[in-house]
Design a protein around this motif. Structure first.
Motif, PDB file in Angstrom:
ATOM      1  N   VAL A 125       0.909  -1.309   0.173  1.00 50.08           N
ATOM      2  CA  VAL A 125       0.132  -0.113   0.113  1.00 50.08           C
ATOM      3  C   VAL A 125       1.037   1.331  -0.006  1.00 50.08           C
ATOM      4  O   VAL A 125       1.632   1.420   0.867  1.00 50.08           O
ATOM      5  CB  VAL A 125      -0.937   0.096   1.427  1.00 50.08           C
ATOM      6  CG1 VAL A 125      -1.875   1.089   1.324  1.00 50.08           C
ATOM      7  CG2 VAL A 125      -1.788  -1.426   1.450  1.00 50.08           C
ATOM      8  N   PRO A 126       0.786   2.155  -0.985  1.00 48.46           N
ATOM      9  CA  PRO A 126       1.372   3.285  -0.956  1.00 48.46           C
ATOM     10  C   PRO A 126       0.809   4.579   0.157  1.00 48.46           C
ATOM     11  O   PRO A 126      -0.032   4.404   0.545  1.00 48.46           O
ATOM     12  CB  PRO A 126       1.264   3.857  -2.411  1.00 48.46           C
ATOM     13  CG  PRO A 126      -0.091   3.294  -2.961  1.00 48.46           C
ATOM     14  CD  PRO A 126       0.075   2.045  -2.317  1.00 48.46           C
ATOM     15  N   ASP A 127       1.768   5.307   0.482  1.00 50.60           N
ATOM     16  CA  ASP A 127       1.503   6.366   1.275  1.00 50.60           C
ATOM     17  C   ASP A 127      -0.195   6.950   1.248  1.00 50.60           C
ATOM     18  O   ASP A 127      -0.880   6.992   2.249  1.00 50.60           O
ATOM     19  CB  ASP A 127       2.495   7.358   1.465  1.00 50.60           C
ATOM     20  CG  ASP A 127       3.669   6.916   2.052  1.00 50.60           C
ATOM     21  OD1 ASP A 127       3.680   5.878   2.806  1.00 50.60           O
ATOM     22  OD2 ASP A 127       4.824   7.550   1.752  1.00 50.60           O
ATOM     23  N   ARG A 128      -0.239   7.294   0.209  1.00 52.13           N
ATOM     24  CA  ARG A 128      -1.545   8.035  -0.105  1.00 52.13           C
ATOM     25  C   ARG A 128      -2.809   7.159  -0.235  1.00 52.13           C
ATOM     26  O   ARG A 128      -3.991   7.641   0.138  1.00 52.13           O
ATOM     27  CB  ARG A 128      -1.856   8.610  -1.792  1.00 52.13           C
ATOM     28  CG  ARG A 128      -1.869   7.370  -2.826  1.00 52.13           C
ATOM     29  CD  ARG A 128      -1.738   8.112  -4.217  1.00 52.13           C
ATOM     30  NE  ARG A 128      -3.014   8.988  -4.253  1.00 52.13           N
ATOM     31  CZ  ARG A 128      -3.564   9.503  -5.514  1.00 52.13           C
ATOM     32  NH1 ARG A 128      -2.800   9.252  -6.643  1.00 52.13           N
ATOM     33  NH2 ARG A 128      -4.492  10.436  -5.511  1.00 52.13           N
ATOM     34  N   TRP A 129      -2.670   5.720   0.034  1.00 55.58           N
ATOM     35  CA  TRP A 129      -3.788   5.120   0.217  1.00 55.58           C
ATOM     36  C   TRP A 129      -3.811   4.268   1.612  1.00 55.58           C
ATOM     37  O   TRP A 129      -4.714   3.248   1.691  1.00 55.58           O
ATOM     38  CB  TRP A 129      -3.951   4.062  -0.812  1.00 55.58           C
ATOM     39  CG  TRP A 129      -3.937   4.545  -2.372  1.00 55.58           C
ATOM     40  CD1 TRP A 129      -3.162   4.108  -3.439  1.00 55.58           C
ATOM     41  CD2 TRP A 129      -4.846   5.429  -2.721  1.00 55.58           C
ATOM     42  NE1 TRP A 129      -3.871   4.945  -4.561  1.00 55.58           N
ATOM     43  CE2 TRP A 129      -4.633   5.648  -4.081  1.00 55.58           C
ATOM     44  CE3 TRP A 129      -6.011   6.239  -2.047  1.00 55.58           C
ATOM     45  CZ2 TRP A 129      -5.284   6.534  -5.109  1.00 55.58           C
ATOM     46  CZ3 TRP A 129      -6.472   7.230  -2.897  1.00 55.58           C
ATOM     47  CH2 TRP A 129      -6.229   7.578  -4.374  1.00 55.58           C
ATOM     48  N   LEU A 130      -2.954   4.510   2.371  1.00 54.90           N
ATOM     49  CA  LEU A 130      -3.072   4.076   3.712  1.00 54.90           C
ATOM     50  C   LEU A 130      -4.262   4.856   4.344  1.00 54.90           C
ATOM     51  O   LEU A 130      -4.615   5.914   4.362  1.00 54.90           O
ATOM     52  CB  LEU A 130      -1.646   4.656   4.766  1.00 54.90           C
ATOM     53  CG  LEU A 130      -0.641   4.175   4.127  1.00 54.90           C
ATOM     54  CD1 LEU A 130       0.713   4.778   4.903  1.00 54.90           C
ATOM     55  CD2 LEU A 130      -0.356   2.503   4.440  1.00 54.90           C
ATOM     56  N   HIS A 131      -4.812   3.785   5.381  1.00 55.88           N
ATOM     57  CA  HIS A 131      -6.437   4.323   5.689  1.00 55.88           C
ATOM     58  C   HIS A 131      -6.319   3.319   6.924  1.00 55.88           C
ATOM     59  O   HIS A 131      -6.067   2.173   6.861  1.00 55.88           O
ATOM     60  CB  HIS A 131      -7.381   4.033   4.807  1.00 55.88           C
ATOM     61  CG  HIS A 131      -7.392   2.840   4.274  1.00 55.88           C
ATOM     62  ND1 HIS A 131      -6.868   2.238   3.345  1.00 55.88           N
ATOM     63  CD2 HIS A 131      -8.604   1.875   4.467  1.00 55.88           C
ATOM     64  CE1 HIS A 131      -7.327   1.092   2.845  1.00 55.88           C
ATOM     65  NE2 HIS A 131      -8.206   0.842   3.795  1.00 55.88           N
ATOM     66  N   LEU A 132      -7.568   3.724   7.783  1.00 57.12           N
ATOM     67  CA  LEU A 132      -8.161   3.017   8.799  1.00 57.12           C
ATOM     68  C   LEU A 132      -9.789   3.055   8.319  1.00 57.12           C
ATOM     69  O   LEU A 132     -10.372   3.816   8.761  1.00 57.12           O
ATOM     70  CB  LEU A 132      -8.034   3.621  10.315  1.00 57.12           C
ATOM     71  CG  LEU A 132      -8.137   2.559  11.395  1.00 57.12           C
ATOM     72  CD1 LEU A 132      -7.341   3.263  12.513  1.00 57.12           C
ATOM     73  CD2 LEU A 132      -9.648   2.617  11.841  1.00 57.12           C
ATOM     74  N   THR A 133     -10.059   1.628   7.922  1.00 62.30           N
ATOM     75  CA  THR A 133     -11.647   1.719   7.579  1.00 62.30           C
ATOM     76  C   THR A 133     -12.425   1.928   8.918  1.00 62.30           C
ATOM     77  O   THR A 133     -12.191   1.406   9.871  1.00 62.30           O
ATOM     78  CB  THR A 133     -11.801   0.154   7.294  1.00 62.30           C
ATOM     79  OG1 THR A 133     -10.903   0.180   5.931  1.00 62.30           O
ATOM     80  CG2 THR A 133     -13.284   0.033   6.752  1.00 62.30           C
ATOM     81  N   MET A 134     -13.499   2.787   8.846  1.00 62.05           N
ATOM     82  CA  MET A 134     -14.464   2.933   9.954  1.00 62.05           C
ATOM     83  C   MET A 134     -15.762   2.100   9.851  1.00 62.05           C
ATOM     84  O   MET A 134     -16.030   1.587  10.361  1.00 62.05           O
ATOM     85  CB  MET A 134     -14.425   4.565   9.965  1.00 62.05           C
ATOM     86  CG  MET A 134     -13.233   5.051  10.344  1.00 62.05           C
ATOM     87  SD  MET A 134     -12.502   4.501  11.946  1.00 62.05           S
ATOM     88  CE  MET A 134     -13.883   5.169  13.277  1.00 62.05           C
TER      89      MET A 134
END
Length: 199
Positions: free
Chosen positions: A50-59
């Motif tokens: 996963v590249p930096d721009r698509w790092l996420h925490l799904t809520m």
């Protein structure tokens, strides 16, 4: 490990989904940690890093853009602004990474403020709809650094993680985002529809 990218019910190529995430744009320390893991996993077959721009925490998901009207999405966002104003901004520690059946995940500590954000979003949905999509329980906050794109043993990924020398990252969480999410290219990619501040 198993291929993460099988098509779930209600998903197909071209589907776009309203959902709430915490994202990490400008979170340099999180990007540093993700880069450490990408470097360690670069030669492990069967992973999408996963590249930096698509790092996420799904809520919390709402539903597909064909099933959820823009009117409802914005009404829920307005309600979320009211509820999230009661949740203070907070710091999270991310890492280390662990192997699961379909992804390599960064652990999140403490989980309680993330649960508070999700509860506020779910309360906003309840303000608008008689039922909230997705179950309230079973939610485990995490940030994925890689997804499995094939079926195979866990050992290569686990072995690579065992050799990583790094330290957890710290992130300041000040907002939640309503996004329009797609996954056509074996990566979760999105456009931000609204950014709602905490506190």
């Amino acid at each position: 490990m198993a291929n993460h990218w099988w098509w779930r019910p209600s998903w197909q190529p071209g589907t776009r989904w309203y959902t709430w995430h915490l994202t990490f744009d400008g979170a340099d320390d999180v990007h540093r940690l993700a880069a450490d893991y990408r470097h360690a996993l670069a030669d492990v077959p069967g992973l999408d890093l996963v590249p930096d721009r698509w790092l996420h925490l799904t809520m919390q998901g709402l539903g597909s853009t064909t099933a959820v009207s823009e009117t409802d999405a914005w009404a829920i966002t307005d309600a979320a602004a009211h509820h999230l104003a009661k949740v203070p901004a907070f710091d999270l520690a991310l890492g280390p990474a662990i192997v699961t059946s379909e992804a390599l995940l960064l652990t999140v500590d403490p989980p309680e403020p993330v649960h508070a954000v999700r509860a506020a979003i779910r309360a906003a949905i309840t303000d608008m709809w008689p039922e909230v999509p997705e179950a309230a329980d079973g939610f485990r906050p995490h940030v994925s650094v890689a997804y499995s794109n094939t079926d195979g043993p866990t050992q290569p990924a686990a072995g690579a993680l065992a050799d990583v020398t790094t330290y957890p990252a710290t992130a300041r969480v000040t907002a939640a985002e309503l996004i329009v999410l797609g996954r056509d290219r074996q990566m979760y990619e999105w456009q931000t529809a609204a950014r709602v501040p905490l506190g």
